[in-house]
Design a protein around this motif. Sequence first.
Motif, PDB file in Angstrom:
ATOM      1  N   SER A  62       0.667  -1.038  -0.030  1.00 23.77           N
ATOM      2  CA  SER A  62       0.032   0.039  -0.105  1.00 23.77           C
ATOM      3  C   SER A  62       0.898   1.208  -0.075  1.00 23.77           C
ATOM      4  CB  SER A  62      -0.825  -0.023   1.223  1.00 23.77           C
ATOM      5  OG  SER A  62      -0.183  -0.097   2.413  1.00 23.77           O
ATOM      6  N   LEU A  63       2.050   1.158   0.628  1.00 21.59           N
ATOM      7  CA  LEU A  63       2.651   2.315   0.614  1.00 21.59           C
ATOM      8  C   LEU A  63       3.417   2.784  -0.841  1.00 21.59           C
ATOM      9  CD1 LEU A  63       4.675   4.504   2.159  1.00 21.59           C
ATOM     10  CD2 LEU A  63       6.610   2.954   2.409  1.00 21.59           C
ATOM     11  N   TRP A  64       3.582   1.814  -1.732  1.00 22.63           N
ATOM     12  CA  TRP A  64       4.066   1.851  -3.098  1.00 22.63           C
ATOM     13  C   TRP A  64       2.801   2.194  -4.067  1.00 22.63           C
ATOM     14  CZ3 TRP A  64       8.863   1.983  -5.505  1.00 22.63           C
ATOM     15  CH2 TRP A  64       9.863   1.861  -4.444  1.00 22.63           C
ATOM     16  N   GLN A  65       1.723   1.758  -3.637  1.00 18.39           N
ATOM     17  CA  GLN A  65       0.630   1.866  -4.416  1.00 18.39           C
ATOM     18  C   GLN A  65      -0.245   3.214  -4.105  1.00 18.39           C
ATOM     19  OE1 GLN A  65      -1.545  -0.957  -6.424  1.00 18.39           O
ATOM     20  NE2 GLN A  65      -0.898  -2.804  -5.021  1.00 18.39           N
ATOM     21  N   LYS A  73      11.181   5.877  -9.028  1.00 17.31           N
ATOM     22  CA  LYS A  73      11.966   4.762  -9.561  1.00 17.31           C
ATOM     23  C   LYS A  73      12.778   4.193  -8.130  1.00 17.31           C
ATOM     24  CE  LYS A  73      12.170   6.012 -14.334  1.00 17.31           C
ATOM     25  NZ  LYS A  73      13.262   6.139 -15.405  1.00 17.31           N
ATOM     26  N   LEU A  74      13.186   2.878  -8.403  1.00 12.23           N
ATOM     27  CA  LEU A  74      14.011   2.383  -7.457  1.00 12.23           C
ATOM     28  C   LEU A  74      15.633   3.258  -7.641  1.00 12.23           C
ATOM     29  CD1 LEU A  74      13.437  -1.418  -7.634  1.00 12.23           C
ATOM     30  CD2 LEU A  74      12.514   0.088  -6.158  1.00 12.23           C
ATOM     31  N   HIS A  75      15.905   3.443  -6.613  1.00 13.67           N
ATOM     32  CA  HIS A  75      17.056   4.427  -6.574  1.00 13.67           C
ATOM     33  C   HIS A  75      18.557   3.300  -6.567  1.00 13.67           C
ATOM     34  CE1 HIS A  75      15.513   8.044  -4.639  1.00 13.67           C
ATOM     35  NE2 HIS A  75      14.955   7.854  -5.942  1.00 13.67           N
ATOM     36  N   ILE A  76      18.219   2.142  -6.424  1.00 22.38           N
ATOM     37  CA  ILE A  76      19.276   1.116  -6.507  1.00 22.38           C
ATOM     38  C   ILE A  76      19.189  -0.050  -7.356  1.00 22.38           C
ATOM     39  CG2 ILE A  76      20.242   1.608  -4.073  1.00 22.38           C
ATOM     40  CD1 ILE A  76      18.894  -1.071  -3.109  1.00 22.38           C
ATOM     41  N   PRO A  77      19.901  -0.773  -8.228  1.00 19.65           N
ATOM     42  CA  PRO A  77      19.794  -1.614  -9.178  1.00 19.65           C
ATOM     43  C   PRO A  77      18.551  -2.726  -8.711  1.00 19.65           C
ATOM     44  CG  PRO A  77      21.869  -1.141  -9.207  1.00 19.65           C
ATOM     45  CD  PRO A  77      21.422  -0.565  -7.943  1.00 19.65           C
ATOM     46  N   LYS A  78      17.757  -3.237  -9.600  1.00 23.74           N
ATOM     47  CA  LYS A  78      16.921  -4.071  -9.348  1.00 23.74           C
ATOM     48  C   LYS A  78      17.414  -5.454  -8.848  1.00 23.74           C
ATOM     49  CE  LYS A  78      17.015  -6.137 -14.000  1.00 23.74           C
ATOM     50  NZ  LYS A  78      16.045  -6.281 -15.364  1.00 23.74           N
ATOM     51  N   PHE A  92      12.749  -5.802 -17.509  1.00 26.30           N
ATOM     52  CA  PHE A  92      12.718  -4.639 -16.898  1.00 26.30           C
ATOM     53  C   PHE A  92      13.949  -3.682 -16.839  1.00 26.30           C
ATOM     54  CE2 PHE A  92       8.913  -4.901 -13.806  1.00 26.30           C
ATOM     55  CZ  PHE A  92       8.163  -5.334 -14.591  1.00 26.30           C
ATOM     56  N   PRO A  93      13.890  -2.455 -16.754  1.00 26.33           N
ATOM     57  CA  PRO A  93      15.266  -1.495 -16.816  1.00 26.33           C
ATOM     58  C   PRO A  93      16.037  -2.031 -15.429  1.00 26.33           C
ATOM     59  CG  PRO A  93      13.214  -0.450 -16.261  1.00 26.33           C
ATOM     60  CD  PRO A  93      12.695  -1.759 -16.683  1.00 26.33           C
ATOM     61  N   THR A  94      17.267  -1.378 -15.303  1.00 30.46           N
ATOM     62  CA  THR A  94      18.173  -1.410 -14.151  1.00 30.46           C
ATOM     63  C   THR A  94      17.133  -1.024 -13.047  1.00 30.46           C
ATOM     64  OG1 THR A  94      19.986  -1.492 -15.388  1.00 30.46           O
ATOM     65  CG2 THR A  94      20.326  -1.079 -13.192  1.00 30.46           C
ATOM     66  N   TYR A  95      16.630   0.172 -13.222  1.00 32.25           N
ATOM     67  CA  TYR A  95      16.138   0.995 -12.103  1.00 32.25           C
ATOM     68  C   TYR A  95      14.600   1.053 -12.424  1.00 32.25           C
ATOM     69  CZ  TYR A  95      20.638   2.514 -11.300  1.00 32.25           C
ATOM     70  OH  TYR A  95      22.211   2.674 -10.952  1.00 32.25           O
ATOM     71  N   ARG A  99       5.541   1.762 -11.059  1.00 26.99           N
ATOM     72  CA  ARG A  99       4.478   0.665 -11.562  1.00 26.99           C
ATOM     73  C   ARG A  99       4.881  -0.461 -11.847  1.00 26.99           C
ATOM     74  NH1 ARG A  99      -0.166  -0.092 -10.391  1.00 26.99           N
ATOM     75  NH2 ARG A  99       0.255  -1.893 -10.561  1.00 26.99           N
ATOM     76  N   GLN A 100       6.284  -0.556 -12.160  1.00 24.62           N
ATOM     77  CA  GLN A 100       6.938  -1.872 -12.764  1.00 24.62           C
ATOM     78  C   GLN A 100       7.246  -2.631 -11.148  1.00 24.62           C
ATOM     79  OE1 GLN A 100      10.184  -0.194 -14.998  1.00 24.62           O
ATOM     80  NE2 GLN A 100       9.287  -1.136 -16.864  1.00 24.62           N
ATOM     81  N   PHE A 101       7.584  -1.869 -10.153  1.00 19.26           N
ATOM     82  CA  PHE A 101       7.820  -2.647  -8.986  1.00 19.26           C
ATOM     83  C   PHE A 101       6.454  -2.986  -8.477  1.00 19.26           C
ATOM     84  CE2 PHE A 101       8.695  -2.384  -4.246  1.00 19.26           C
ATOM     85  CZ  PHE A 101       9.636  -3.648  -4.417  1.00 19.26           C
ATOM     86  N   VAL A 102       5.406  -2.414  -8.629  1.00 19.72           N
ATOM     87  CA  VAL A 102       4.103  -3.005  -7.908  1.00 19.72           C
ATOM     88  C   VAL A 102       3.791  -4.197  -8.807  1.00 19.72           C
ATOM     89  CG1 VAL A 102       1.564  -2.459  -7.935  1.00 19.72           C
ATOM     90  CG2 VAL A 102       3.230  -0.925  -7.102  1.00 19.72           C
ATOM     91  N   GLU A 103       3.866  -4.082 -10.048  1.00 19.90           N
ATOM     92  CA  GLU A 103       3.783  -5.405 -10.826  1.00 19.90           C
ATOM     93  C   GLU A 103       4.548  -6.549 -10.394  1.00 19.90           C
ATOM     94  OE1 GLU A 103       4.495  -4.239 -14.999  1.00 19.90           O
ATOM     95  OE2 GLU A 103       2.903  -2.594 -15.106  1.00 19.90           O
ATOM     96  N   TYR A 104       5.822  -6.502 -10.191  1.00 16.10           N
ATOM     97  CA  TYR A 104       6.606  -7.501  -9.893  1.00 16.10           C
ATOM     98  C   TYR A 104       6.081  -7.823  -8.429  1.00 16.10           C
ATOM     99  CZ  TYR A 104      10.617  -9.472  -7.346  1.00 16.10           C
ATOM    100  OH  TYR A 104      11.397 -10.138  -6.532  1.00 16.10           O
ATOM    101  N   LEU A 105       5.714  -6.940  -7.623  1.00 16.46           N
ATOM    102  CA  LEU A 105       5.071  -7.519  -6.156  1.00 16.46           C
ATOM    103  C   LEU A 105       3.629  -8.198  -6.563  1.00 16.46           C
ATOM    104  CD1 LEU A 105       5.843  -4.533  -4.165  1.00 16.46           C
ATOM    105  CD2 LEU A 105       7.078  -6.774  -4.195  1.00 16.46           C
TER     106      LEU A 105
END
Length: 402
Positions: A62-65, A73-78, A92-95, A99-105
Amino acid sequence: MKFSTMEAEAKSAHDPYSKRAAVWIPSPIIVGAGPSGLAAAACLKLRGIPSLILERETCIASLWQLKTYDRLKLHIPKRYCELPFMPFPPDFPTYPSRRQFVEYLESYAAAFGIRPAFGQAVASAARIGGHWRVRTAAGAEYACPWLVVATGENAEEVVPEIEGMAVFGGDVAHTSGYRSGEGYDGKRVLVVGCGNSGMEVALDLCNYNAKPSLVVRDKVHILPKEILGASTFGLSMWLVRLLPVCLVDRVLLAGSWLTIGNTDRLGIQRPKIGPIELKTKFGKTPVLDVGTLHKIKNGYIKVFPGIKRVRSDCVEFVDGRIEKFDAIILATGYKSNVPSWLKDNKMFSKKDGLPKCPFPNGWKGEHGLYAVGFTQRGLLGAAMDAKNIAKDIQKCCKRSFN
């Protein structure tokens, strides 16, 4: 998982759990369906142990969404942000983006068959009669042998008390309610806080033609996101395996000087302690610059010290300067809320809501109490916690059957 109703004896007649029927959960209850809770549930499931996740919101992470800005974006590599046993998609890109991180979760939850019980805010939890009793705000009550606290370090917004804030005539918002700079065009906006969120929100406001200023109250390390094309975070992780922390800090600071220069002249002073040592000892994360310093150097973002008081249309700073603003955005971070609902525990500090035992030993408490995601080391730390917890609970299960 089979649930049953039971009557649990309370220790006191005044206990809120006294004589209430509780649903017996013969497996762990996990409080929180963020990345840490999902990781714990997945690790448990791979060891043949089901779990029940109680989540106060209507979605995972919920924090991310619900409480992050659009450009995040993620500040450190995936590869440093992966949950156990499932990498990010190779395309997925390096960072990855928010939205992509939520999709991954969401894919992670689906892959491991994790189905949290949503809308189940935990009001209290306590150890009673040899098991854990968990009560939700909606009145539901559960009992279980193991309780995994996965609400994390960022459960509640930190809103500082600033003199005069109540009389300010402009908009005031926490970054949890900020989505983008749209609507701030031409407005003078004061961003309070110079962590990663504050720096990035100030940059985002610039991109929407606002006139942002940044409050930098404390000394802070600002490092380039990359040094010579390599992730600064990844470089530091590699170096700490080979060199003492003091030498790693020297390398990072040298790279920072070469890449972004002296930040003191911009009104952003560095701590005397190096960035890795500061993070290790005090949990204070260095800022990874994503372009904000360039805007500061070119005068698009002003830097101010701490706030003395707020007036109806302006802010007075500790150095005597007074400036008018149309809006204030509080990039003042988040905190743990564990002390507000976990009763009579020895594991978590009442002061900051974090485990009293430092990393890497803060994941295990007494009598089946565990913590995941409180390491102040991001998702790498959460993954370590999740694996340790699942292994330990499996050992408990084996002992109970022997």
